[in-house]
Structures are given as structure tokens and as C-alpha cells.
Scaffold this active site. Structure first.
Site, mmCIF file in Angstrom:
data_model
loop_
_atom_site.group_PDB
_atom_site.id
_atom_site.type_symbol
_atom_site.label_atom_id
_atom_site.label_comp_id
_atom_site.label_asym_id
_atom_site.label_seq_id
_atom_site.Cartn_x
_atom_site.Cartn_y
_atom_site.Cartn_z
ATOM 1 N N MET A 58 0.843 -1.198 0.000
ATOM 2 C CA MET A 58 0.000 0.000 0.000
ATOM 3 C C MET A 58 0.880 1.251 0.000
ATOM 4 S SD MET A 58 -3.470 -0.827 1.973
ATOM 5 C CE MET A 58 -2.939 -0.482 3.634
ATOM 6 N N LEU A 92 6.659 3.117 1.541
ATOM 7 C CA LEU A 92 7.594 1.994 1.650
ATOM 8 C C LEU A 92 8.656 2.245 2.721
ATOM 9 C CD1 LEU A 92 8.130 1.141 -2.137
ATOM 10 C CD2 LEU A 92 6.405 0.248 -0.552
ATOM 11 N N HIS A 117 9.280 -3.438 3.587
ATOM 12 C CA HIS A 117 8.916 -3.663 2.184
ATOM 13 C C HIS A 117 10.176 -3.955 1.352
ATOM 14 C CE1 HIS A 117 5.549 -0.738 3.349
ATOM 15 N NE2 HIS A 117 4.877 -1.813 2.983
HETATM 16 P P1 AMP Z 1 1.490 -2.960 3.478
HETATM 17 O O1 AMP Z 1 2.046 -1.938 2.554
HETATM 18 O O2 AMP Z 1 1.516 -2.549 4.921
HETATM 19 O O3 AMP Z 1 0.192 -3.526 3.016
HETATM 20 O O4 AMP Z 1 2.529 -4.188 3.427
HETATM 21 C C1 AMP Z 1 2.907 -4.785 2.210
HETATM 22 C C2 AMP Z 1 3.693 -6.036 2.505
HETATM 23 O O5 AMP Z 1 4.848 -5.719 3.264
HETATM 24 C C3 AMP Z 1 2.883 -7.048 3.345
HETATM 25 O O6 AMP Z 1 3.170 -8.360 2.870
HETATM 26 C C4 AMP Z 1 3.449 -6.844 4.723
HETATM 27 O O7 AMP Z 1 3.345 -7.983 5.550
HETATM 28 C C5 AMP Z 1 4.900 -6.531 4.414
HETATM 29 N N1 AMP Z 1 5.502 -5.822 5.547
HETATM 30 C C6 AMP Z 1 5.002 -4.751 6.191
HETATM 31 N N2 AMP Z 1 5.795 -4.414 7.235
HETATM 32 C C7 AMP Z 1 6.813 -5.311 7.245
HETATM 33 C C8 AMP Z 1 7.947 -5.520 8.086
HETATM 34 N N3 AMP Z 1 8.198 -4.721 9.126
HETATM 35 N N4 AMP Z 1 8.777 -6.543 7.807
HETATM 36 C C9 AMP Z 1 8.526 -7.365 6.756
HETATM 37 N N5 AMP Z 1 7.477 -7.225 5.925
HETATM 38 C C10 AMP Z 1 6.628 -6.215 6.164
#
Ligand code: AMP
Length: 283
Positions: A30, A33, A37
Site C-alpha cells: 500500500m 515503503l 517492504h
Molecule cells: P502494506 O504496505 O503494509 O500492506 O505491506 C505490504 C507487505 O509488506 C505485506 O506483505 C506486509 O506484511 C509486508 N511488511 C510490512 N511491514 C513489514 C515488516 N516490518 N517486515 C517485513 N514485511 C513487512
């Protein structure tokens, strides 16, 4: 790196790639970043011929009282990070591209029994239905060989893995470890909402998980006792409000009365003032 905003443009490029037989790695996000990410993007880069990142704040996974409007959208920063990390394609559609003709609410949803109603699903009804729907749509468009998710959103990656298996989608799901700040706070786009004084407290989720692990190492296996200790710790933190603390089977997300080594997930969601943070650990 190309930036594509339309479904037609995306389909054209994916078709050309597929003709050449390239292996596509996909990281759905989303935006806003951060290093978490980036760790997924780096893994995709190592394992794929082409890396696709989607940046789309998906309205169907937000509840009516949630932070859809104020969710951070630092697009130029996201593009810079993608370029630096050798992403081949950023797909960033407008809402009316992803849900054309339906307004912000699609008429067809992907849904699942049981798993979406547990843990975060209790306080965010409809959230995982929105996640499954958008991820299924993105998978149909990007046709990835492998898609990368973060363990921080454990329930999400479990649900996506199950969806992919149930719907015979030809994508391998890989779930990678949670990337953390120095003090243990799991990186999240929502950490930006925290004021300095809340940020100073925000490692409390990680600390509570550490406490639980110590109790288990000392021979305490009773879930209710461990949860009680975690809750007691959390209640001492000013402005923290527990949404849930749970000790569950890592495959079914059903409550476990006793910790079972190799089978257990400890997960919690805590509001720090108005910001909802989540974290978890596998035992
Ligand atoms: P989001 O943009 O929050 O929807 O996250 C996109 C992807 O990044 C999802 O698969 C999340 O689980 C992963 N993600 C978010 N935060 C972290 C983190 N701290 N460590 C690893 N992966 C993450």
C-alpha cells in the site's frame, strides 16, 4: 523502471514478458515503503527475472471508521526506493482502475470461512475480504510466479496462502521475517502516525512478546497465565489500549489453552492513542 497506472498497460507488458518466459516476482504493497517492504523487494530481486511492486491503498480493506483518507501516500519517495532497489515495474492504479464501474465497492468479493474472523478480523470486520479480493485481482493481472509477504501480517499471509491453494492460483507464496527498528518495533507505514512520545513507547508490543517467550522458556505453558502477564505489562503503558492478545494454533488460529512448541502463534494488537499496531511471534 516503468510506472504503469492502467490495467491495459499492465496487461500488455505482462503478456510480452510471459511470451519471453521470464520469471515474475511480485510484492503487493500500500506504499509508504520502508525497510520491511524493501526486504521483500530485495528477496524478489534475487529470485526473479522481473520484479513488480504494486502501490495501491486498497479502499475495500478499510472499515468505515478507519484511516483510509489519512493513510500516507508519499508516491515520489516510493518510486525513488523502487528505483534504488532495481524494481522493473511499479503498478499504481487509481481506485477507479481497480474497481471500474463499481465505485469504491466491488460487486464480486473473494471470501473465506473461519480464518478471516479470528484475531484482527474480530475488530476489523470485512478487512480480509477486501485484502483477498484485491490480492486475487492483482494476481490475475500480474500473473506472478512468486509473491512475497511479510510475517508481520501473519494472518494475512496465512489467508493468502490458503486462498492460493483453494483457488488453484499458480503463484508460490513466500513469507519473510518481520523487519524491525533498533528497539524492536516492527516497521509499519502506520508508525508515521506516532508522536515522539508514543514512538518512545511503541516497542511495548515487541517487549510483551519477549516476556511471553521468557515465560515459556522458564516452563510456563498456560496460555491464560502468559496472556495475563502480557496484559498486566501493557496496562502499565500510558495511552496503550489492548485490542487483543492471543495464543493460537498457527495453522487454524484457534485459541490454544496451552502453548505447543512448533505449533503456536502469539499475536497482539494494541492501540497507542489512535494508532493500531500489531506484532506476533511464532513459538
Ligand atoms: P502494506 O504496505 O503494509 O500492506 O505491506 C505490504 C507487505 O509488506 C505485506 O506483505 C506486509 O506484511 C509486508 N511488511 C510490512 N511491514 C513489514 C515488516 N516490518 N517486515 C517485513 N514485511 C513487512
Amino acid at each position: 523502471m516503468v510506472i504503469i497506472k492502467t490495467i491495459n498497460g499492465l496487461k500488455k507488458l505482462i503478456r510480452a514478458w510471459k511470451k519471453k518466459g521470464v520469471k515474475i516476482g511480485f510484492v503487493p504493497t500500500m506504499g509508504a515503503l520502508h525497510e520491511g517492504h524493501i526486504s521483500l523487494i530485495k528477496k524478489a530481486r534475487r529470485e526473479s527475472d522481473r520484479v513488480v511492486v504494486s502501490v495501491f491503498v486498497n479502499p475495500t480493506q478499510f472499515g468505515p471508521k478507519e484511516d483510509l483518507k489519512k493513510y500516507p501516500r508519499p508516491f515520489r519517495h516510493d518510486i525513488r526506493l523502487c528505483r534504488l532497489n532495481k524494481v522493473d515495474l511499479v503498478f499504481s492504479p487509481a481506485v477507479n482502475q481497480m474497481y471500474s464501474g463499481f465505485g469504491p465497492v466491488p460487486k464480486t468479493y473473494i471470501d473465506m470461512e473461519k480464518l478471516p474472523d479470528k484475531l484482527c478480523g474480530r475488530s476489523r470486520p470485512g478487512h480480509f475480504r477486501g485484502v483477498m479480493t484485491v490480492v486475487a485481482k492483482l494476481f490475475n493481472l500480474v500473473e506472478p510466479d512468486t509473491a512475497y509477504f511479510g510475517l508481520k501480517d501473519y494472518q494475512q499471509s496465512l489467508i493468502i496462502s490458503k486462498m492460493v491453494s483453494d483457488l488453484n492460483i499458480n503463484t508460490v507464496i513466500k513469507t519473510l521475517p518481520t523487519f524491525r527498528e533498533k528497539d524492536g518495533l516492527a516497521m509499519s507505514s502506520r508508525n508515521k502516525y506516532l508522536t515522539a512520545s508514543l514512538r518512545a513507547k511503541a516497542a511495548c508490543l515487541y517487549q510483551a512478546l519477549g516476556m511471553a517467550k521468557k515465560l515459556i522458556a522458564s516452563g510456563e505453558y498456560s496460555s491464560s497465565k502468559i496472556i495475563k502477564e502480557m496484559a498486566r505489562f501493557m496496562k502499565k503503558i500510558n495511552k496503550a489500549r489492548i485490542d487483543y492478545i492471543a495464543i493460537v494454533d498457527r495453522d487454524t488460529l484457534e485459541d490454544l489453552p496451552k502453548v505447543k512448541k512448533g505449533k503456536t502463534l502469539i499475536a497482539l494488537a494494541v492501540f497507542l492513542d489512535k494508532t493500531r499496531l500489531i506484532d506476533n511471534t511464532l513459538v
